[in-house]
Design an enzyme around this catalytic site. Structure first.
Site, PDB file in Angstrom:
ATOM      1  N   PRO A 112       0.354  10.915  -5.863  1.00 45.04           N
ATOM      2  CA  PRO A 112       1.680  11.457  -5.557  1.00 45.04           C
ATOM      3  C   PRO A 112       2.575  10.391  -4.928  1.00 45.04           C
ATOM      4  O   PRO A 112       2.148   9.658  -4.033  1.00 45.04           O
ATOM      5  CB  PRO A 112       1.386  12.579  -4.552  1.00 45.04           C
ATOM      6  CG  PRO A 112      -0.042  12.943  -4.802  1.00 45.04           C
ATOM      7  CD  PRO A 112      -0.729  11.675  -5.211  1.00 45.04           C
ATOM      8  N   GLY A 114       5.475   8.703  -2.703  1.00 42.38           N
ATOM      9  CA  GLY A 114       6.151   8.943  -1.439  1.00 42.38           C
ATOM     10  C   GLY A 114       5.413   9.868  -0.512  1.00 42.38           C
ATOM     11  O   GLY A 114       5.985  10.381   0.443  1.00 42.38           O
ATOM     12  N   GLY A 116       2.460   9.184   1.171  1.00 42.34           N
ATOM     13  CA  GLY A 116       1.583   8.549   2.146  1.00 42.34           C
ATOM     14  C   GLY A 116       0.274   8.065   1.576  1.00 42.34           C
ATOM     15  O   GLY A 116      -0.630   7.695   2.326  1.00 42.34           O
ATOM     16  N   ALA A 122      -0.020   0.559  -5.058  1.00 42.54           N
ATOM     17  CA  ALA A 122      -0.962   0.564  -6.178  1.00 42.54           C
ATOM     18  C   ALA A 122      -0.280   0.131  -7.471  1.00 42.54           C
ATOM     19  O   ALA A 122      -0.844  -0.627  -8.264  1.00 42.54           O
ATOM     20  CB  ALA A 122      -1.581   1.954  -6.338  1.00 42.54           C
ATOM     21  N   ASP A 164      -0.965  -1.607   3.023  1.00 43.46           N
ATOM     22  CA  ASP A 164      -1.114  -0.873   1.768  1.00 43.46           C
ATOM     23  C   ASP A 164      -1.528  -1.786   0.622  1.00 43.46           C
ATOM     24  O   ASP A 164      -2.446  -1.466  -0.147  1.00 43.46           O
ATOM     25  CB  ASP A 164       0.204  -0.183   1.412  1.00 43.46           C
ATOM     26  CG  ASP A 164       0.502   1.006   2.299  1.00 43.46           C
ATOM     27  OD1 ASP A 164      -0.101   1.106   3.378  1.00 43.46           O
ATOM     28  OD2 ASP A 164       1.344   1.828   1.914  1.00 43.46           O
TER      29      ASP A 164
END
Length: 362
Positions: A112, A114, A116, A122, A164
């Site tokens: 999904p 936005g 988190g 990715a 991230d």
């Protein structure tokens, strides 16, 4: 044609505080973004994004990333999504020393956006890997992580952390503190994720924490306390057996307690929401060892620790929760995928070889 994928992530501890140099421990999860890249004979870039969900909208666009797609979606959301792809292309061209390289790109993701779970990281990581490989250059995961960080740093106006992109490139659990990034040998962690169907405004949430931190000493102390929680959690992971089939209950219990502390501090900093809090409490009441929001907050996802089906079941019946799913720790980061047609051709060739061998033997 080259196909690469990279995993999303959850924060075990440390979101927001990592922006201020505190450590964070994100963990890669088995939800992936897949990017297919084919080199072109010209310098154009054509992008197709399959069902690219943006804050509740679905966008499908074609054409050069230099042009805005004609879709009924707020322009900043579209430009942000396209910006990550543009930045990934720039980094791939730079890494391969091919400034005029053109690509046809297809982006698919089961992460999904936005919410988190590191969807943009990715996509950027997988995109850089696929594009550089298509140009004949193979980068090590740490090199991909660095290029991906530079891409996110550009798109996010210098507010990105390395967490991230490093986690997505390397896989598993990682520790990030400023520019110091390293992997952690962690045992399997039984993540259950709840998703409220929305997405927080990362920029506004980060700015809000910054304003609180600058105005109030106790808000700055709260951010530092998040860093202390991360260090304690990191110690627990360091003492665990990474080769265990399952994480021991004692470890999950302690990690869960620290997750609960972390969520309370993030709530105090104003980055939670009613839907996130409802899912957190539903998970805890169902028997999860711990639960917290993951990512910037404001909406999106929570992460909990529970090896049983109880938390997932409870979340599915929680008002405000749109989806609940299990996502095991992804031990592999960015990787090359075999295109379906190539895999089918390989199977056919192997079958043909087998038949031919059999005929010769007869």
């Amino acid at each position: 044609m080259t196909v690469s994928s990279a995993p999303g992530k959850v924060y075990l501890f440390g979101e927001h505080a990592v922006v201020y140099g505190e450590p964070a421990v994100p963990c890669a999860v088995e939800r992936r973004a897949t990017v297919t890249v084919s080199a072109r004979d010209d310098d154009h870039v054509r992008v197709r994004a399959e069902d690219l969900s943006l804050n509740g909208f679905t966008v499908e666009y074609r054409g050069s990333t230099g042009d805005r797609p004609d879709v009924d979606v707020p322009a900043p959301l579209v430009e942000a999504a396209m910006g990550y792809i543009d930045a990934a292309v720039d980094q791939a061209r730079d890494a391969a020393d091919a400034p005029d390289a053109g690509f046809d790109i297809t982006v698919e993701s089961d992460i999904p956006l936005g919410a988190g779970l590191g969807s943009s990281a990715a996509v950027v990581v997988a995109g850089i890997d696929a594009a550089t490989r298509e140009l004949g250059v193979e980068l090590a995961p740490r090199e991909i992580a660095e290029h991906a960080y530079q891409a996110e740093h550009e798109v996010q106006d210098g507010q990105a952390s390395r967490a991230d992109t490093f986690c997505s490139a390397m896989g598993g659990a990682v520790r990030v503190e400023g520019d110091d990034c390293r992997t952690i040998d962690a045992p399997p962690l039984p993540f259950v994720i709840g998703f409220d169907g929305g997405a927080g405004d990362t920029g506004a949430l980060v700015s809000g924490v910054r304003a609180l931190r600058e105005e109030y000493d106790f808000a700055a102390d709260t951010v530092s306390t998040v860093g202390d929680i991360v260090r304690r959690g990191e110690e627990l992971l360091a003492e665990a057996d990474p080769d265990a089939d399952d994480a021991p209950e004692e470890l999950l219990s302690e990690l869960g307690r620290f997750m609960n502390f972390n969520h309370g501090l993030l709530e105090a900093l104003g980055v939670s929401s009613r839907s996130l809090d409802s899912m957190v409490w539903a998970a805890r009441e169902a028997g999860a060892y711990g639960a917290k929001l993951t990512g910037a907050g404001g909406g999106g996802c929570i992460v909990s620790l529970d090896p049983t089906p109880e938390t997932q079941t409870a979340l599915r019946f929680t008002p405000g929760c749109e989806d609940a799913f299990r996502a095991e720790l992804a031990t592999e980061g960015v990787r090359v995928e075999v295109p379906p047609e190539a895999d089918a051709e390989g199977e056919a060739e192997r079958a043909g070889d087998g038949e031919h061998t059999g005929a010769d033997s007869a």
